[in-house]
Design a protein around this motif. Structure first.
Motif, mmCIF file in Angstrom:
data_model
loop_
_atom_site.group_PDB
_atom_site.id
_atom_site.type_symbol
_atom_site.label_atom_id
_atom_site.label_comp_id
_atom_site.label_asym_id
_atom_site.label_seq_id
_atom_site.Cartn_x
_atom_site.Cartn_y
_atom_site.Cartn_z
ATOM 1 N N ASP A 87 0.854 -1.187 0.000
ATOM 2 C CA ASP A 87 0.000 0.000 0.000
ATOM 3 C C ASP A 87 0.889 1.237 0.000
ATOM 4 N N GLY A 88 0.269 2.402 0.124
ATOM 5 C CA GLY A 88 1.026 3.642 0.108
ATOM 6 C C GLY A 88 2.021 3.744 1.242
ATOM 7 N N GLN A 89 1.667 3.238 2.416
ATOM 8 C CA GLN A 89 2.578 3.279 3.549
ATOM 9 C C GLN A 89 3.809 2.423 3.286
ATOM 10 N N GLN A 125 1.397 3.100 -11.324
ATOM 11 C CA GLN A 125 0.793 3.456 -10.042
ATOM 12 C C GLN A 125 1.820 3.784 -8.966
ATOM 13 N N VAL A 126 3.055 3.332 -9.162
ATOM 14 C CA VAL A 126 4.073 3.599 -8.144
ATOM 15 C C VAL A 126 5.246 4.417 -8.689
ATOM 16 N N ALA A 129 5.940 8.140 -7.079
ATOM 17 C CA ALA A 129 6.387 8.108 -5.686
ATOM 18 C C ALA A 129 7.718 7.392 -5.531
#
Length: 280
Positions: A87-89, A125-126, A129
């Protein structure tokens, strides 16, 4: 046929291109126990080392080996698979860990985990980041993808273009297919540098297993036909010399060598080939 003989039959520009590609290649290594020792023993520090990720072992061995190699003075590039990020975390924790280790380049792929371990399923999607201030590489497929159609591959490549610094082509044995894909990528608007992926010298039975698994069987069959199956399939029978000579003049930015678990053989081949070129 060796690269030196290939180079002798071509113009000097091709020989120079070969030398430039071989002086600063990228070696893709497996995130397995013992790989760090192989790299430290056989690979000079000017060679960038990229570290694979597997759905079975997860991201931890990849990041840990990249940290170890970076601490030893290498430029290490971990492969980050979107389908293995929870997930984002989890992604934020990975990015912070890379920052702390001084890792300033990553290679982002969708990954093979099926189903995904979390909320991400595509590299796009990643990418933003995971990249941040880093140089970020993405994958490209001259022979297509066993699970993704060509139109979808084109769409994904163009979607990744604003967020990436370069692309690496999947291992391929057919220079014609590589050149055709390069023209196509430019035609559809992908203008990032491309590092061409070639297999290193390896036992060909092992190579055949890997090629079939990742969907590059057609160009392996082409290589068998071109070089003679009896010669190619003997232990240690494959050498990438002819393939390298045929892609050197295709306008590629760099060379990405899939070592397939035999780092020392790849480096011996590189040094021997550079020696041939120096005396050609």
């Amino acid at each position: 046929m060796t690269v030196s003989r290939e180079a002798e039959s071509r113009d000097p520009r091709t020989a120079r291109a070969l030398g430039e590609l071989l002086r600063r290649p990228r070696y893709e290594v497996l995130a397995l126990p013992g790989t760090a020792d192989q790299v430290l023993e056989h690979v000079p520090r000017e060679v960038t080392v990229t570290v694979t990720v597997s759905a079975h072992r997860g991201l931890e061995p990849t990041v840990a080996l990249s940290e170890q190699l970076t601490q030893a003075g290498f430029t290490a590039v971990p492969h980050l698979a979107a389908r293995m990020v929870r997930d984002g975390q989890h992604l934020a924790e990975l990015v912070a860990r890379l920052d702390e280790a001084g890792i300033y380049e990553v290679f982002v792929v969708g990954g093979d985990a099926d189903p995904p371990v979390g909320e991400f399923s595509e590299a796009t999607q990643v990418l933003g980041a995971a990249g941040g201030h880093r140089l970020t590489g993405v994958a490209a497929y001259p022979e297509g993808h066993p699970k993704i159609g060509d139109r979808e591959l084109d769409r994904a490549l163009l979607a990744k273009r604003p967020m990436c610094g370069y692309a690496v082509t999947q291992m391929c044995f057919d220079a014609v297919a590589v050149r055709r894909w390069l023209r196509h990528a430019r035609d559809i608007g992908f203008d990032r540098p491309v590092h061409v992926g070639i297999p290193g010298p390896v036992d060909t039975l092992r190579l055949a297993k890997v090629a079939t698994r990742i969907g590059v069987g057609p160009s392996l069959r082409y290589a068998l036909k071109q070089r003679g199956s009896a010669k190619l399939l003997r232990p240690g029978g494959y050498r990438p010399d002819r393939l390298l000579a045929e892609v050197a003049g295709a306008g590629v930015a760099g060379l990405h060598v899939y070592t397939l678990g035999d780092v020392s053989a790849t480096e011996r081949w590189r040094q021997r080939t550079l020696g041939h070129l120096a005396h050609a």
